[in-house]
Design a protein around this motif. Structure first.
Motif, PDB file in Angstrom:
ATOM      1  N   THR A 193       0.847  -1.182   0.000  1.00  0.00           N
ATOM      2  CA  THR A 193       0.000   0.000   0.000  1.00  0.00           C
ATOM      3  C   THR A 193       0.882   1.231   0.000  1.00  0.00           C
ATOM      4  OG1 THR A 193      -1.668  -1.198   1.244  1.00  0.00           O
ATOM      5  CG2 THR A 193      -1.836   1.196   1.219  1.00  0.00           C
ATOM      6  N   ALA A 194       0.791   2.028  -1.028  1.00  0.00           N
ATOM      7  CA  ALA A 194       1.690   3.176  -1.165  1.00  0.00           C
ATOM      8  C   ALA A 194       1.177   4.353  -0.363  1.00  0.00           C
ATOM      9  CB  ALA A 194       1.807   3.570  -2.635  1.00  0.00           C
ATOM     10  N   VAL A 222       6.141   0.501   2.454  1.00  0.00           N
ATOM     11  CA  VAL A 222       5.330   1.643   2.042  1.00  0.00           C
ATOM     12  C   VAL A 222       6.080   2.528   1.047  1.00  0.00           C
ATOM     13  CG1 VAL A 222       4.273   3.800   2.857  1.00  0.00           C
ATOM     14  CG2 VAL A 222       3.971   1.690   4.162  1.00  0.00           C
ATOM     15  N   SER A 223       7.342   2.821   1.342  1.00  0.00           N
ATOM     16  CA  SER A 223       8.078   3.866   0.628  1.00  0.00           C
ATOM     17  C   SER A 223       9.177   3.361  -0.287  1.00  0.00           C
ATOM     18  CB  SER A 223       8.686   4.851   1.637  1.00  0.00           C
ATOM     19  OG  SER A 223       7.672   5.417   2.443  1.00  0.00           O
ATOM     20  N   GLY A 224       9.506   2.078  -0.249  1.00  0.00           N
ATOM     21  CA  GLY A 224      10.587   1.577  -1.069  1.00  0.00           C
ATOM     22  C   GLY A 224      11.952   1.997  -0.560  1.00  0.00           C
ATOM     23  N   SER A 225      12.944   1.902  -1.421  1.00  0.00           N
ATOM     24  CA  SER A 225      14.323   2.199  -1.042  1.00  0.00           C
ATOM     25  C   SER A 225      14.640   3.679  -1.251  1.00  0.00           C
ATOM     26  CB  SER A 225      15.285   1.344  -1.871  1.00  0.00           C
ATOM     27  OG  SER A 225      15.196   1.731  -3.239  1.00  0.00           O
ATOM     28  N   THR A 259      -1.228  -6.465   9.710  1.00  0.00           N
ATOM     29  CA  THR A 259      -1.333  -5.070  10.159  1.00  0.00           C
ATOM     30  C   THR A 259      -0.295  -4.117   9.589  1.00  0.00           C
ATOM     31  OG1 THR A 259       0.014  -5.547  12.129  1.00  0.00           O
ATOM     32  CG2 THR A 259      -2.376  -5.812  12.335  1.00  0.00           C
ATOM     33  N   ASP A 260       0.693  -4.603   8.844  1.00  0.00           N
ATOM     34  CA  ASP A 260       1.750  -3.708   8.360  1.00  0.00           C
ATOM     35  C   ASP A 260       1.214  -2.568   7.495  1.00  0.00           C
ATOM     36  OD1 ASP A 260       4.099  -4.387   9.531  1.00  0.00           O
ATOM     37  OD2 ASP A 260       5.058  -5.162   7.739  1.00  0.00           O
ATOM     38  N   HIS A 261       0.148  -2.814   6.755  1.00  0.00           N
ATOM     39  CA  HIS A 261      -0.378  -1.784   5.865  1.00  0.00           C
ATOM     40  C   HIS A 261      -0.875  -0.571   6.634  1.00  0.00           C
ATOM     41  CE1 HIS A 261      -3.939  -4.033   7.125  1.00  0.00           C
ATOM     42  NE2 HIS A 261      -4.620  -2.921   6.920  1.00  0.00           N
ATOM     43  N   GLY A 262      -1.101  -0.709   7.931  1.00  0.00           N
ATOM     44  CA  GLY A 262      -1.598   0.402   8.732  1.00  0.00           C
ATOM     45  C   GLY A 262      -0.521   1.270   9.335  1.00  0.00           C
ATOM     46  N   TYR A 263       0.750   0.967   9.058  1.00  0.00           N
ATOM     47  CA  TYR A 263       1.869   1.709   9.648  1.00  0.00           C
ATOM     48  C   TYR A 263       2.872   2.081   8.558  1.00  0.00           C
ATOM     49  CZ  TYR A 263       0.296  -0.102  14.187  1.00  0.00           C
ATOM     50  OH  TYR A 263      -0.440  -0.423  15.308  1.00  0.00           O
ATOM     51  N   ARG A 264       3.459   3.269   8.706  1.00  0.00           N
ATOM     52  CA  ARG A 264       4.548   3.646   7.801  1.00  0.00           C
ATOM     53  C   ARG A 264       5.826   2.896   8.151  1.00  0.00           C
ATOM     54  NH1 ARG A 264       5.725   7.655   4.216  1.00  0.00           N
ATOM     55  NH2 ARG A 264       3.748   8.699   4.630  1.00  0.00           N
ATOM     56  N   TYR A 265       6.095   2.666   9.441  1.00  0.00           N
ATOM     57  CA  TYR A 265       7.336   2.035   9.878  1.00  0.00           C
ATOM     58  C   TYR A 265       7.012   0.782  10.676  1.00  0.00           C
ATOM     59  CZ  TYR A 265       9.111   6.678   8.721  1.00  0.00           C
ATOM     60  OH  TYR A 265       9.406   7.844   8.074  1.00  0.00           O
ATOM     61  N   VAL A 284       9.724  -9.070  19.518  1.00  0.00           N
ATOM     62  CA  VAL A 284       9.100  -7.831  19.962  1.00  0.00           C
ATOM     63  C   VAL A 284       8.868  -6.992  18.716  1.00  0.00           C
ATOM     64  CG1 VAL A 284       9.297  -5.766  21.383  1.00  0.00           C
ATOM     65  CG2 VAL A 284      10.254  -7.936  22.198  1.00  0.00           C
ATOM     66  N   LEU A 285       7.619  -6.712  18.433  1.00  0.00           N
ATOM     67  CA  LEU A 285       7.223  -6.009  17.217  1.00  0.00           C
ATOM     68  C   LEU A 285       6.980  -4.539  17.533  1.00  0.00           C
ATOM     69  CD1 LEU A 285       6.295  -5.969  14.260  1.00  0.00           C
ATOM     70  CD2 LEU A 285       4.075  -6.830  15.025  1.00  0.00           C
ATOM     71  N   THR A 286       7.619  -3.674  16.746  1.00  0.00           N
ATOM     72  CA  THR A 286       7.520  -2.229  16.964  1.00  0.00           C
ATOM     73  C   THR A 286       7.082  -1.564  15.669  1.00  0.00           C
ATOM     74  OG1 THR A 286       9.341  -2.365  18.551  1.00  0.00           O
ATOM     75  CG2 THR A 286       8.745  -0.180  17.762  1.00  0.00           C
ATOM     76  N   ARG A 287       6.008  -0.790  15.738  1.00  0.00           N
ATOM     77  CA  ARG A 287       5.518  -0.048  14.580  1.00  0.00           C
ATOM     78  C   ARG A 287       5.346   1.411  14.961  1.00  0.00           C
ATOM     79  NH1 ARG A 287       2.226  -4.506  12.969  1.00  0.00           N
ATOM     80  NH2 ARG A 287       1.226  -4.394  15.016  1.00  0.00           N
TER      81      ARG A 287
END
Length: 490
Positions: free
Chosen positions: A8-9, A170-173, A248-254, A272-275
């Motif tokens: 998701t961009a 989200v943002s690529g390289s 849930t990754d699509h809901g976070y930028r990082y 330990v997962l950090t978003r």
């Protein structure tokens, strides 16, 4: 996000606009005069140069041009062993070394040329660090589009290694956000290189082998504050972790997960997962809203220059991992953290690479595509059974592939871990992992590699033949070369 190849961009921070100079804050670093590079080449004493892992030093003439003209003179006079550009030395292996030849220290070219504070576009020399960009740009409401685990990386190095961060899904390289670059090629000319061209695609991730990046134009990310809103949770095992990331990754930028690679049995791959997201202004406490864009990275004492070997053995790392996992919250949301704490915690300890002792360490990072989860599970189990004492191990998801022919990311799962270089049998063990990664259609990150066998590179990087052909056409005499390029026949 489902486990497919699309991400998701995020919307662009601002539309492209003209680049105009700014008058404040002052960003044009005044450089002192330097003797001609030709004179330096004649008298420069050989210097030992190594990567951040400190495993394979070699001797070269280290030159520091302070102008584009001096850089061109250094390239013309580099000699039979050629030259390679080097930034702040954060490549872990031998990518910025050149035994018997010349190495160009590009940190003398460190001017921020112009900033368009409305469109969020910066034009800067290749030797400018991400740290310097943050110092200057955050007060203006802009942040670098991609940052790795250290901000002490130059813009030229960020392009040459095509770095990625916690926001790749989200943002690529980094190269995706470069609008233009100036490249000094082997014939002594400076070329303006735009995205979409073969030369751009060969240079992004090309490890400095197409020429010396002199300047870049970079699109930035708009932010309201210098704080991050961070959610943290624990995952019981690797499958639990992958399920949480996928859902849930699509809901976070990082997004990033610290993973315990010494845990076994039912807890194999616990994490330990950090978003996080850049915190909006209205989420800050009242006293912080007066200076919402302040950038104040703290520093701890430097690691000692000498530490005893074996300090980071299985027992000590296992104890650390247990403590780290147990102290992490089962679930916490909306914690405010400063940018350095969220992105670059190790930067607070200067020379942290010394903690591995004089033997140094290997950082091993690979990626396997979506659909290859069984291969990832098998590799994690092997690392766990082998007892590799790694307390700096992270798992992330990558989004869509990047333009560079030798760019590392592909849509899938990437795991990175640090291992003391003197661990018995480490070389043979990593060779076996390389084969598993290649069999799964994955690859090893060149910017972190110090020991991979050259015959595997073509299997991992299918566009390597195109890269070699363009390099042979552009640089038939092999002016730009490095210890890595020789080792891997790049």
């Amino acid at each position: 996000m489902s486990a497919d190849t699309e991400a998701t961009a995020a919307p662009d921070p601002a539309p492209p606009g003209p680049v105009t100079p700014v008058s404040a804050p002052p960003v044009d670093v005044q450089l002192g005069s330097a003797p001609p590079v030709s004179a330096q080449l004649g008298s420069a004493a050989p210097t030992s140069v190594s990567g951040w892992g400190r495993t394979a030093p070699s001797t070269a003439r280290l030159l520091r041009p302070r102008s584009y003209e001096e850089a061109a003179a250094a390239v013309r006079a580099c000699g039979a062993r050629g030259t390679i550009a080097r930034g702040l030395g954060r490549a872990y292996g031998d990518a910025a070394q050149n035994a018997g030849g010349a190495v160009l220290d590009m940190t003398g070219l460190d001017r921020i040329r112009t900033i368009d504070a409305e469109a969020g576009v910066v034009v800067c020399d290749a030797g400018v660090s991400l740290h310097r960009l943050m110092e200057v740009l955050l007060p203006l409401g802009w942040f670098v589009p991609v940052t790795p685990g250290t901000r002490y990386v130059t813009v030229g190095g960020a392009i040459g290694a095509d770095i990625h961060g916690k926001n790749h899904h989200v943002s690529g390289s980094f190269a995706r956000h470069v609008r233009e670059l100036e490249l000094l090629t082997a014939d002594g000319t400076v070329r303006t290189v735009a995205p979409g061209s073969e030369l751009f695609d060969a240079t992004a991730g090309g490890m400095g082998l197409t020429g010396v990046i002199l300047r870049a134009t970079v699109q930035l990310l708009a932010v309201q504050t210098s704080l991050m809103s961070v959610d943290t949770e624990r995952a019981a095992d690797l499958d639990d972790l992958m399920a949480r990331l996928t859902a849930t990754d699509h809901g976070y930028r990082y997004s990033v997960a610290w993973i315990d690679l010494l845990a076994r049995g039912a807890g194999t791959g616990r994490a330990v997962l950090t978003r996080g997201e850049h915190a909006p202004l209205d989420t800050l406490p009242p006293r912080a809203r007066s200076t919402p864009l302040a950038f104040r990275p703290g520093r701890l004492p430097a690691a000692p220059s000498f530490l005893p070997e074996g300090l980071l053995g299985r027992a000590s790392v296992s104890a650390f991992n247990e403590l780290w996992y147990r102290r992490a919250p089962r679930r916490r949301t909306g914690e405010l953290q400063r940018i350095p704490a969220f992105f670059h915690p190790l930067d607070g300890v200067p020379h942290w690479n010394r903690i591995y002792g004089r033997g140094g360490f290997v950082q091993y990072q690979f990626v396997v595509g979506y659909g290859q989860e069984d291969a990832l599970r098998a590799i994690v189990r092997r690392i766990s059974r082998r007892g590799c004492p790694s307390f700096l191990a992270v798992l992330k998801r990558f989004g869509a592939g990047d333009p560079g022919w030798l760019s590392f990311p592909l849509p899938g799962w990437t795991l990175a871990l640090d291992i003391p270089a003197k661990l018995p049998g480490l070389g043979a063990f990593l060779d076996e992992l390389d084969e598993e990664v290649a069999d799964a259609g994955g690859r090893v990150y060149l910017a972190k590699d110090a020991r991979m066998r050259g015959e595997l590179v073509e299997r991992m990087y299918p566009k390597l033949r195109q890269f070699r052909a363009l390099r042979a056409e552009l640089d038939p005499s092999g002016v730009f070369t490095s210890d890595m390029s020789r080792r891997l026949a790049l």
